[in-house]
Design a protein around this motif. Structure first.
Motif, mmCIF file in Angstrom:
data_model
loop_
_atom_site.group_PDB
_atom_site.id
_atom_site.type_symbol
_atom_site.label_atom_id
_atom_site.label_comp_id
_atom_site.label_asym_id
_atom_site.label_seq_id
_atom_site.Cartn_x
_atom_site.Cartn_y
_atom_site.Cartn_z
ATOM 1 N N MET A 1 0.820 -1.220 0.000
ATOM 2 C CA MET A 1 0.000 0.000 0.000
ATOM 3 C C MET A 1 0.854 1.271 0.000
ATOM 4 O O MET A 1 0.413 2.306 -0.487
ATOM 5 C CB MET A 1 -0.958 -0.001 1.190
ATOM 6 N N ALA A 2 2.067 1.209 0.519
ATOM 7 C CA ALA A 2 2.946 2.385 0.475
ATOM 8 C C ALA A 2 3.330 2.707 -0.967
ATOM 9 O O ALA A 2 3.357 3.878 -1.361
ATOM 10 C CB ALA A 2 4.191 2.145 1.313
ATOM 11 N N HIS A 3 3.589 1.678 -1.751
ATOM 12 C CA HIS A 3 3.898 1.893 -3.160
ATOM 13 C C HIS A 3 2.692 2.451 -3.912
ATOM 14 O O HIS A 3 2.830 3.330 -4.761
ATOM 15 C CB HIS A 3 4.354 0.590 -3.810
ATOM 16 N N VAL A 4 1.523 1.921 -3.608
ATOM 17 C CA VAL A 4 0.300 2.408 -4.251
ATOM 18 C C VAL A 4 0.077 3.873 -3.900
ATOM 19 O O VAL A 4 -0.277 4.680 -4.759
ATOM 20 C CB VAL A 4 -0.908 1.537 -3.844
ATOM 21 N N HIS A 5 0.292 4.226 -2.658
ATOM 22 C CA HIS A 5 0.141 5.610 -2.229
ATOM 23 C C HIS A 5 1.110 6.519 -2.975
ATOM 24 O O HIS A 5 0.727 7.580 -3.472
ATOM 25 C CB HIS A 5 0.376 5.732 -0.728
ATOM 26 N N LEU A 6 2.367 6.120 -3.056
ATOM 27 C CA LEU A 6 3.360 6.936 -3.761
ATOM 28 C C LEU A 6 2.993 7.080 -5.227
ATOM 29 O O LEU A 6 3.125 8.158 -5.811
ATOM 30 C CB LEU A 6 4.748 6.320 -3.619
ATOM 31 N N TRP A 7 2.557 6.018 -5.843
ATOM 32 C CA TRP A 7 2.230 6.048 -7.265
ATOM 33 C C TRP A 7 1.021 6.941 -7.535
ATOM 34 O O TRP A 7 1.026 7.753 -8.449
ATOM 35 C CB TRP A 7 1.975 4.623 -7.745
ATOM 36 N N LEU A 8 -0.019 6.819 -6.743
ATOM 37 C CA LEU A 8 -1.270 7.520 -7.041
ATOM 38 C C LEU A 8 -1.296 8.969 -6.563
ATOM 39 O O LEU A 8 -2.074 9.762 -7.076
ATOM 40 C CB LEU A 8 -2.452 6.764 -6.429
ATOM 41 N N THR A 9 -0.467 9.327 -5.601
ATOM 42 C CA THR A 9 -0.530 10.698 -5.099
ATOM 43 C C THR A 9 0.653 11.558 -5.502
ATOM 44 O O THR A 9 0.492 12.757 -5.709
ATOM 45 C CB THR A 9 -0.651 10.713 -3.561
ATOM 46 N N HIS A 10 1.822 10.971 -5.618
ATOM 47 C CA HIS A 10 2.998 11.786 -5.893
ATOM 48 C C HIS A 10 3.350 11.868 -7.368
ATOM 49 O O HIS A 10 3.869 12.892 -7.826
ATOM 50 C CB HIS A 10 4.195 11.267 -5.097
ATOM 51 N N VAL A 11 3.092 10.837 -8.126
ATOM 52 C CA VAL A 11 3.419 10.853 -9.556
ATOM 53 C C VAL A 11 2.625 11.919 -10.312
ATOM 54 O O VAL A 11 3.205 12.625 -11.135
ATOM 55 C CB VAL A 11 3.260 9.445 -10.156
ATOM 56 N N PRO A 12 1.317 12.106 -10.069
ATOM 57 C CA PRO A 12 0.618 13.182 -10.777
ATOM 58 C C PRO A 12 1.171 14.579 -10.463
ATOM 59 O O PRO A 12 1.197 15.448 -11.337
ATOM 60 C CB PRO A 12 -0.834 13.053 -10.307
ATOM 61 N N ILE A 13 1.638 14.797 -9.257
ATOM 62 C CA ILE A 13 2.212 16.102 -8.903
ATOM 63 C C ILE A 13 3.509 16.331 -9.663
ATOM 64 O O ILE A 13 3.722 17.389 -10.265
ATOM 65 C CB ILE A 13 2.437 16.193 -7.381
ATOM 66 N N LEU A 14 4.385 15.332 -9.653
ATOM 67 C CA LEU A 14 5.642 15.458 -10.393
ATOM 68 C C LEU A 14 5.391 15.524 -11.892
ATOM 69 O O LEU A 14 6.087 16.231 -12.612
ATOM 70 C CB LEU A 14 6.563 14.289 -10.050
ATOM 71 N N GLY A 15 4.385 14.792 -12.358
ATOM 72 C CA GLY A 15 4.043 14.830 -13.772
ATOM 73 C C GLY A 15 3.545 16.197 -14.216
ATOM 74 O O GLY A 15 3.862 16.659 -15.311
#
Length: 55
Positions: free
Chosen positions: A3-17
């Protein structure tokens, strides 16, 4: 993938993108590259529809 990976993928990647796409749009505007302008605007338009919360 836990779930930590899922959280990083779904919340932080759109911001960096969004930061990356904004820089890409600025570069495309400076160099007057129409293809990059359209591509970055399209992805910036689609970014709000990406999932931000898995639950």
């Amino acid at each position: 993938m836990n779930m930590a990976h899922v959280h990083l993928w779904l919340t932080h990647v759109p911001i960096l993108g969004s930061i990356f796409l904004t820089v890409l749009l600025l570069v495309a505007l400076i160099y007057r590259n129409v293809f990059l302008q359209k591509a970055s605007l399209w992805f910036l338009g689609e970014l709000p529809f990406s999932p931000s919360q898995p639950f």
